[in-house]
Write an enzyme that holds these catalytic residues in place. Structure first.
Site, PDB file in Angstrom:
ATOM      1  N   GLU A 193      88.226  34.826  48.341  1.00  0.00           N
ATOM      2  CA  GLU A 193      88.646  34.867  46.930  1.00  0.00           C
ATOM      3  C   GLU A 193      87.445  34.816  45.987  1.00  0.00           C
ATOM      4  OE1 GLU A 193      91.606  31.723  46.594  1.00  0.00           O
ATOM      5  OE2 GLU A 193      93.131  33.131  47.270  1.00  0.00           O
ATOM      6  N   GLU A 385      96.192  36.421  53.380  1.00  0.00           N
ATOM      7  CA  GLU A 385      96.845  35.163  52.997  1.00  0.00           C
ATOM      8  C   GLU A 385      98.117  35.473  52.232  1.00  0.00           C
ATOM      9  OE1 GLU A 385      94.911  31.945  50.887  1.00  0.00           O
ATOM     10  OE2 GLU A 385      93.036  32.400  51.914  1.00  0.00           O
TER      11      GLU A 385
HETATM   12  C1  BG6 Z   1      94.091  30.441  48.466  1.00  0.00           C
HETATM   13  C2  BG6 Z   1      92.976  29.830  49.256  1.00  0.00           C
HETATM   14  O1  BG6 Z   1      93.753  30.315  47.137  1.00  0.00           O
HETATM   15  O2  BG6 Z   1      95.340  29.851  48.474  1.00  0.00           O
HETATM   16  C3  BG6 Z   1      93.411  28.813  50.287  1.00  0.00           C
HETATM   17  O3  BG6 Z   1      92.163  30.797  49.845  1.00  0.00           O
HETATM   18  C4  BG6 Z   1      94.561  28.000  49.740  1.00  0.00           C
HETATM   19  O4  BG6 Z   1      92.303  28.072  50.629  1.00  0.00           O
HETATM   20  C5  BG6 Z   1      95.732  28.910  49.444  1.00  0.00           C
HETATM   21  O5  BG6 Z   1      94.956  26.949  50.541  1.00  0.00           O
HETATM   22  C6  BG6 Z   1      96.947  28.182  48.906  1.00  0.00           C
HETATM   23  O6  BG6 Z   1      96.564  27.399  47.827  1.00  0.00           O
HETATM   24  P1  BG6 Z   1      96.920  25.853  47.748  1.00  0.00           P
HETATM   25  O7  BG6 Z   1      96.200  25.366  46.578  1.00  0.00           O
HETATM   26  O8  BG6 Z   1      98.378  25.786  47.598  1.00  0.00           O
HETATM   27  O9  BG6 Z   1      96.444  25.245  49.006  1.00  0.00           O
END
Ligand code: BG6
Length: 490
Positions: A193, A385
């Site tokens: 990111e 993701e």
């Molecule tokens: C992304 C990141 O922003 O979202 C992860 O690459 C992160 O590291 C994921 O865990 C979900 O975000 P969060 O804040 O709910 O854990």
């Protein structure tokens, strides 16, 4: 006559799997020679709605964190102890039929302070073990070289990515990694990111709290530039060291919709979207897009370009484009969110539901994004993701009924399949996350993403037992059917 068939399902060999990051799962933050990272000086957020508490680090809180040698206030120090459970966890991924597992290497396991000349052999040995285990089950590794895990020594010494010296430090680390794992790892990502560098500390490793907003923006875009150069050098390195390897960039994709069809709003949304895609424009096309000249001029930002930077960036674009996808945002010309590049959650979209953390759920937006990015770049895409953070309940009978997660994931997979039918070249899908882990933005344990429940609470108490949720069995069926069968199991 133009008549061509189109795909109706995911291609053969589609890379199904899951993704995690070292700082959110590993624990073992101070063992076997590991140094502290930016993630391990971050406290749990006071409120759940914070877009990220990972930026609430200033000189004073950093000092306090470094003096505190406990895990108590810094949940990412304990993670979910993947460091000692990786064999068990990978066996569970294999049971689901994973083709690929995305994880990050903690830079500070290899170079504890960031600026050593020789790597820490014990750190390398740990990842040798992880790779051996994956190979045992025929699971491809997809390695993120930097997932919010800068050695804190580089923050103290040179304010992280604000300094060009960090390029040299990073590429010393990447060279060691590429040489060590050549022939064993085909897929790499440089910066997780990368666009969140404009948010602050967690990605830049630079402390800029006491500066004006404009000064902060300058530091952050300079940090971005330094990462562009480091990423291009890493791309050059890996292509030379292992010609079969492929390397990608990684964006937090946040599609912006206009609030109304008023042309001013449409323009604001387009500009906001450009600020989001700017990072891929540079890394995939190899040059800064023209629209940023105006943006930089209007924000009084001057990027310090080294003599060879433009050339390196041009000659070494990425092989594929990966991104995370959780939500979309809305903006209007008169919104405080206009022209920010989605640095906030944005205005609410009345047509969408949201998670308990206010993240607006939008599977169709994923199809839109995939099409837009494929048409803009014509490079293979990878959704690395996507998932739902929710409060799960472990029943007395040891079950976790997470139908809401199955619903979320199946709708997004359906949207990806539609995009593939639209003609998008999609390499794979690594959902976030196969195991419960510490949340990036709030450092909570109770914001759970996993297909596998981990018995640990926000205070760090629990047996750390791994328990299969309903979604575990469902995802297994999805993979076995190459994404055709999204039915909920009874
Ligand atoms: C992304 C990141 O922003 O979202 C992860 O690459 C992160 O590291 C994921 O865990 C979900 O975000 P969060 O804040 O709910 O854990």
């Amino acid at each position: 006559m133009y008549k061509k068939s189109y795909p109706t399902n995911f291609p053969e060999g589609f890379l199904w799997g899951g993704a995690t990051a070292a700082n959110q799962v590993e624990g073992g933050w101070n063992v076997d020679g590991k140094g502290i990272t930016t993630a391990e000086v971050v406290q749990k957020a006071k409120k759940r709605i914070n877009i990220t508490s990972a930026d609430d680090v200033d000189q004073q809180s950093l000092k306090t964190a470094l003096a505190d040698k406990s895990e108590e206030h810094y949940p990412k120090r304990r993670g979910v102890d993947f460091y000692h459970h990786y064999k068990e966890d990978i066996a569970l991924f294999a049971e689901m039929g994973f083709k690929i597992y995305r994880f990050s290497i903690a830079w500070s396991r290899i170079f504890p302070n960031g600026d050593e000349t020789e790597p820490n052999e014990n750190g390398l040995k740990f990842y040798d073990g992880v790779l051996d285990e994956l190979a045992k089950y025929d699971i491809e590794p997809l390695i993120t070289l930097s997932h919010y895990e800068m050695p804190i020594g580089l923050t103290e010494k040179q304010n992280g990515w604000a300094s060009r010296d960090t390029i040299t430090d990073f590429n010393r680390y990447t060279k060691v990694i590429f040489n060590r794992y050549k022939g064993r790892v085909k897929y790499w990502l440089t910066f997780n990111e990368i666009n969140t560098s404009t948010w602050g500390f967690h990605e830049t490793g630079a402390i800029d709290h006491d500066l004006s907003q404009n000064e902060q923006l300058k530091i952050r875009y300079q940090s971005v530039h330094n990462q562009f150069v480091a990423s291009a050098i890493a791309t050059k390195q890996v292509h030379k060291i292992d010609p079969n390897a492929q390397i990608g960039c990684m964006l937090a994709r946040m599609q912006t919709y206009p609030k109304t069809s008023k042309p001013e709003d449409v323009l604001a949304a387009e500009q906001s979207d450009d600020l989001n895609l700017f990072f891929v424009d540079v890394q995939a096309r190899g040059e800064y897009p023209e629209y940023m000249n105006r943006y930089f001029a209007e924000h009084n930002i001057k990027i310090d370009f080294g003599t060879d930077d433009a050339d390196i960036i041009k000659k070494h674009p990425v092989d594929f484009i990966s991104f995370s996808y959780y939500m979309t945002t809305v903006t209007a010309a008169d919104s405080s969110n206009a022209n920010t590049g989605n640095m906030a959650l944005g205005d609410k979209n009345p047509y969408l539901k949201e998670s308990d953390w206010g993240w607006q759920i939008d599977p169709i937006g994923l199809r839109i994004s995939l099409n837009e990015m494929w048409n803009r770049y014509r490079k293979p895409l990878f959704v690395v993701e996507n998932g739902l953070g929710a409060v799960d309940k472990l029943e007395n009978n040891g079950k976790v009924h997470d139908g809401y997660r199955i619903d979320y994931l199946s709708k997004h997979i359906e949207a990806m399949r539609e995009a593939v039918s639209d003609g998008v070249n999609l390499m794979g899908y690594t959902m976030w996350a196969p195991i419960d882990l510490i949340s990036f933005s709030t450092s909570e344990m109770s914001k759970r993403y996993g297909l596998i429940y981990i018995d640990q609470n926000d205070a760090g108490n629990g047996s750390l037992n791994r328990i299969k949720k309903d979604s575990f069995f469902w995802y297994k069926q999805v993979i076995a059917s190459n994404g055709r069968n999204l039915e909920t199991l009874n």
